[in-house]
Design a protein around this motif. Structure first.
Motif, PDB file in Angstrom:
ATOM      1  N   SER A 168      65.884  -5.301  69.056  1.00 39.41           N
ATOM      2  CA  SER A 168      64.950  -5.289  67.720  1.00 39.41           C
ATOM      3  C   SER A 168      63.522  -5.720  67.955  1.00 39.41           C
ATOM      4  O   SER A 168      63.139  -6.077  68.439  1.00 39.41           O
ATOM      5  N   ILE A 169      62.911  -5.188  66.472  1.00 36.78           N
ATOM      6  CA  ILE A 169      61.942  -5.633  65.829  1.00 36.78           C
ATOM      7  C   ILE A 169      62.228  -6.529  65.232  1.00 36.78           C
ATOM      8  O   ILE A 169      62.717  -6.185  63.821  1.00 36.78           O
ATOM      9  N   ALA A 170      61.482  -8.117  65.865  1.00 33.75           N
ATOM     10  CA  ALA A 170      61.799  -9.208  64.912  1.00 33.75           C
ATOM     11  C   ALA A 170      60.003  -9.259  64.367  1.00 33.75           C
ATOM     12  O   ALA A 170      60.563  -9.585  63.087  1.00 33.75           O
ATOM     13  N   ARG A 171      59.177  -8.442  64.147  1.00 38.38           N
ATOM     14  CA  ARG A 171      58.137  -8.615  63.596  1.00 38.38           C
ATOM     15  C   ARG A 171      57.017  -7.660  63.725  1.00 38.38           C
ATOM     16  O   ARG A 171      57.015  -7.031  64.977  1.00 38.38           O
ATOM     17  N   ALA A 172      56.342  -6.589  62.494  1.00 41.98           N
ATOM     18  CA  ALA A 172      55.656  -5.530  62.909  1.00 41.98           C
ATOM     19  C   ALA A 172      54.788  -5.421  62.086  1.00 41.98           C
ATOM     20  O   ALA A 172      54.902  -6.219  61.211  1.00 41.98           O
ATOM     21  N   GLN A 173      53.723  -4.895  62.009  1.00 44.57           N
ATOM     22  CA  GLN A 173      52.327  -4.704  61.295  1.00 44.57           C
ATOM     23  C   GLN A 173      52.226  -2.978  61.321  1.00 44.57           C
ATOM     24  O   GLN A 173      52.147  -2.710  62.236  1.00 44.57           O
ATOM     25  N   GLU A 209      52.086  -1.222  64.375  1.00 46.62           N
ATOM     26  CA  GLU A 209      52.476  -2.703  66.184  1.00 46.62           C
ATOM     27  C   GLU A 209      53.174  -3.340  66.413  1.00 46.62           C
ATOM     28  O   GLU A 209      54.089  -4.076  65.123  1.00 46.62           O
ATOM     29  N   LEU A 210      54.531  -3.768  67.445  1.00 47.39           N
ATOM     30  CA  LEU A 210      55.098  -4.145  67.177  1.00 47.39           C
ATOM     31  C   LEU A 210      54.667  -5.385  68.312  1.00 47.39           C
ATOM     32  O   LEU A 210      53.952  -6.221  69.131  1.00 47.39           O
ATOM     33  N   LEU A 211      55.276  -6.402  67.050  1.00 46.33           N
ATOM     34  CA  LEU A 211      53.914  -8.548  67.304  1.00 46.33           C
ATOM     35  C   LEU A 211      55.184  -9.397  68.013  1.00 46.33           C
ATOM     36  O   LEU A 211      54.995  -9.591  69.394  1.00 46.33           O
ATOM     37  N   ASP A 212      56.484  -8.225  67.546  1.00 44.66           N
ATOM     38  CA  ASP A 212      57.786  -9.354  67.798  1.00 44.66           C
ATOM     39  C   ASP A 212      59.077  -8.716  68.255  1.00 44.66           C
ATOM     40  O   ASP A 212      59.344  -7.946  67.862  1.00 44.66           O
ATOM     41  N   VAL A 213      59.695  -9.033  69.384  1.00 41.27           N
ATOM     42  CA  VAL A 213      60.748  -7.923  69.779  1.00 41.27           C
ATOM     43  C   VAL A 213      61.796  -8.746  70.246  1.00 41.27           C
ATOM     44  O   VAL A 213      61.169 -10.056  70.869  1.00 41.27           O
ATOM     45  N   GLN A 214      63.386  -8.820  70.637  1.00 45.40           N
ATOM     46  CA  GLN A 214      64.141  -9.103  71.282  1.00 45.40           C
ATOM     47  C   GLN A 214      65.101  -8.360  71.636  1.00 45.40           C
ATOM     48  O   GLN A 214      65.623  -7.054  71.577  1.00 45.40           O
ATOM     49  N   LEU A 215      65.082  -8.279  73.215  1.00 46.54           N
ATOM     50  CA  LEU A 215      66.643  -8.184  73.851  1.00 46.54           C
ATOM     51  C   LEU A 215      67.677  -8.229  74.594  1.00 46.54           C
ATOM     52  O   LEU A 215      67.777  -9.584  73.464  1.00 46.54           O
ATOM     53  N   PRO A 216      68.496  -7.530  74.306  1.00 49.40           N
ATOM     54  CA  PRO A 216      69.801  -7.990  74.865  1.00 49.40           C
ATOM     55  C   PRO A 216      69.699  -9.296  75.601  1.00 49.40           C
ATOM     56  O   PRO A 216      69.529  -9.218  76.701  1.00 49.40           O
ATOM     57  N   GLY A 217      70.260 -10.766  75.527  1.00 47.60           N
ATOM     58  CA  GLY A 217      70.517 -11.989  76.082  1.00 47.60           C
ATOM     59  C   GLY A 217      69.124 -12.301  76.777  1.00 47.60           C
ATOM     60  O   GLY A 217      68.901 -13.160  77.538  1.00 47.60           O
ATOM     61  N   ARG A 218      67.997 -11.532  75.468  1.00 48.12           N
ATOM     62  CA  ARG A 218      67.128 -12.582  75.824  1.00 48.12           C
ATOM     63  C   ARG A 218      66.236 -13.118  74.547  1.00 48.12           C
ATOM     64  O   ARG A 218      66.772 -12.681  73.423  1.00 48.12           O
ATOM     65  N   LYS A 219      65.704 -13.897  75.280  1.00 47.89           N
ATOM     66  CA  LYS A 219      64.675 -14.543  73.384  1.00 47.89           C
ATOM     67  C   LYS A 219      63.238 -13.687  73.005  1.00 47.89           C
ATOM     68  O   LYS A 219      63.397 -13.072  73.239  1.00 47.89           O
ATOM     69  N   ARG A 220      63.656 -13.045  71.463  1.00 47.03           N
ATOM     70  CA  ARG A 220      61.943 -13.323  71.092  1.00 47.03           C
ATOM     71  C   ARG A 220      61.651 -13.423  71.519  1.00 47.03           C
ATOM     72  O   ARG A 220      60.563 -14.794  71.526  1.00 47.03           O
ATOM     73  N   MET A 221      60.399 -12.505  71.632  1.00 50.26           N
ATOM     74  CA  MET A 221      59.353 -12.568  72.706  1.00 50.26           C
ATOM     75  C   MET A 221      57.322 -11.298  71.986  1.00 50.26           C
ATOM     76  O   MET A 221      57.972 -10.756  71.294  1.00 50.26           O
TER      77      MET A 221
END
Length: 310
Positions: A242-247, A277-289
């Protein structure tokens, strides 16, 4: 004026409160409580919560169009009904009940973006202007005559929840203005031009899957529009990411979908030689990073690509 209100989401709450402050809201109809969150407990709709606080009787039929619901609805003797994001199609035998018919507060400049998700699709499509239309409901999908319309600019960084708040407040004011016009007999109807209509269908999970052939601005617009659901996502090493934040950034790029790192920042090549630019992402079973944490956990290889499903 005696009124019955039909609505469900947060967007409808300002209209309910405005209506109740100036008219006699005899009853509120809203969707049945639905499972929500961890453990799937039943949750009341925002309109149900607001109606409870206002002390208005609440009804939650599973299907309003069922014959057994007609007589109780008619018994309220409403002069007008108001629908704001109710979530059910209103049949003609109910439309015919109130003296002044049924008004709908719709979050677009009709006939553009008819359907369930006008705010989300307007942003996703990069619209710089949208608004609210108060219309007279007929048996079609947002096809009724328009009574009032007001526009506002869309900020280039605005997300769907942020825009929804602004439009909901505008819609409440426009609703009261429309009812005043109806009472005074000065409000005229305007037919919609069907040839100018566009659709805003209910969002599906697959709408959030990124096509990296789109420009970076188009991907970013979809991120703004599909926030918080379904969000935007891609596939990274066979996992959904998941792309949680980008610009959008001003720089060249290579093949669409290529992901690379530079100075502890993460970039993706998009269509038209544009870059996201990917600022924050999240993968399965992981916290947003953030990008730095992502690079610590995943060492990108040369010419690594996003978007390939497992």
């Amino acid at each position: 004026m005696r009124a019955v209100f039909l609505g469900t989401p947060d967007f409808a709450v300002p209209s309910l409160k405005a209506l109740a402050a100036h008219h006699q809201v005899k009853a509120v109809y809203t969707q049945p409580d639905r499972p929500k969150g961890r453990g799937n407990p039943l949750a009341a709709s925002p309109v149900k919560v607001a109606a409870g606080e206002l002390g208005i009787e609440i009804l939650q039929p599973e299907r309003l169009r069922r014959p057994e619901n007609l007589a109780p609805l008619a018994a309220w003797e409403a002069e007008i009904m108001v629908v704001v994001g109710y979530g059910q199609i209103i049949p003609q035998n109910i439309i015919d009940l109130p003296k002044y018919g049924i008004l709908n507060v719709h979050a677009s400049l009709l006939p553009k973006y008819r359907g369930a998700a006008p705010i989300q699709w307007a942003i996703a499509n990069g619209e710089t202007e949208t608004g609210v239309t108060v219309m007279q409901i007929d048996a079609g999908l947002d096809t009724g005559d328009m009574l009032l319309k007001e526009s506002l600019p869309v900020s280039p960084t605005e997300t769907a929840p942020e825009l929804s708040v602004r439009l909901s407040l505008m819609g409440a004011e426009l609703l009261l203005e429309a009812i005043m016009g109806i009472e005074a007999g000065v409000l005229s109807r305007e037919k919609q031009r069907a040839e100018e209509a566009t659709l805003a269908p209910i969002l599906k999970k697959e709408d959030g899957l990124v096509d990296w052939r789109l420009s970076a601005q188009e991907v970013y617009n979809r991120w703004r529009g599909f926030n918080p659901w379904p969000g935007v996502y891609t596939f990274f090493r066979g996992q959904q990411m998941s792309i949680a934040r980008a610009q959008v950034v001003k720089r060249g790029s290579g093949a669409s979908g290529r992901i690379w790192a530079e100075k502890r920042q993460v970039f993706v090549s998009c269509g038209g030689t544009t870059t996201l630019e990917l600022l924050d992402v999240q993968l399965p079973g992981r916290k947003r990073m953030g990008a730095d944490a992502f690079l610590n956990g995943y060492h990108l290889t040369e010419n690594e690509m996003l978007g390939e499903k497992p």
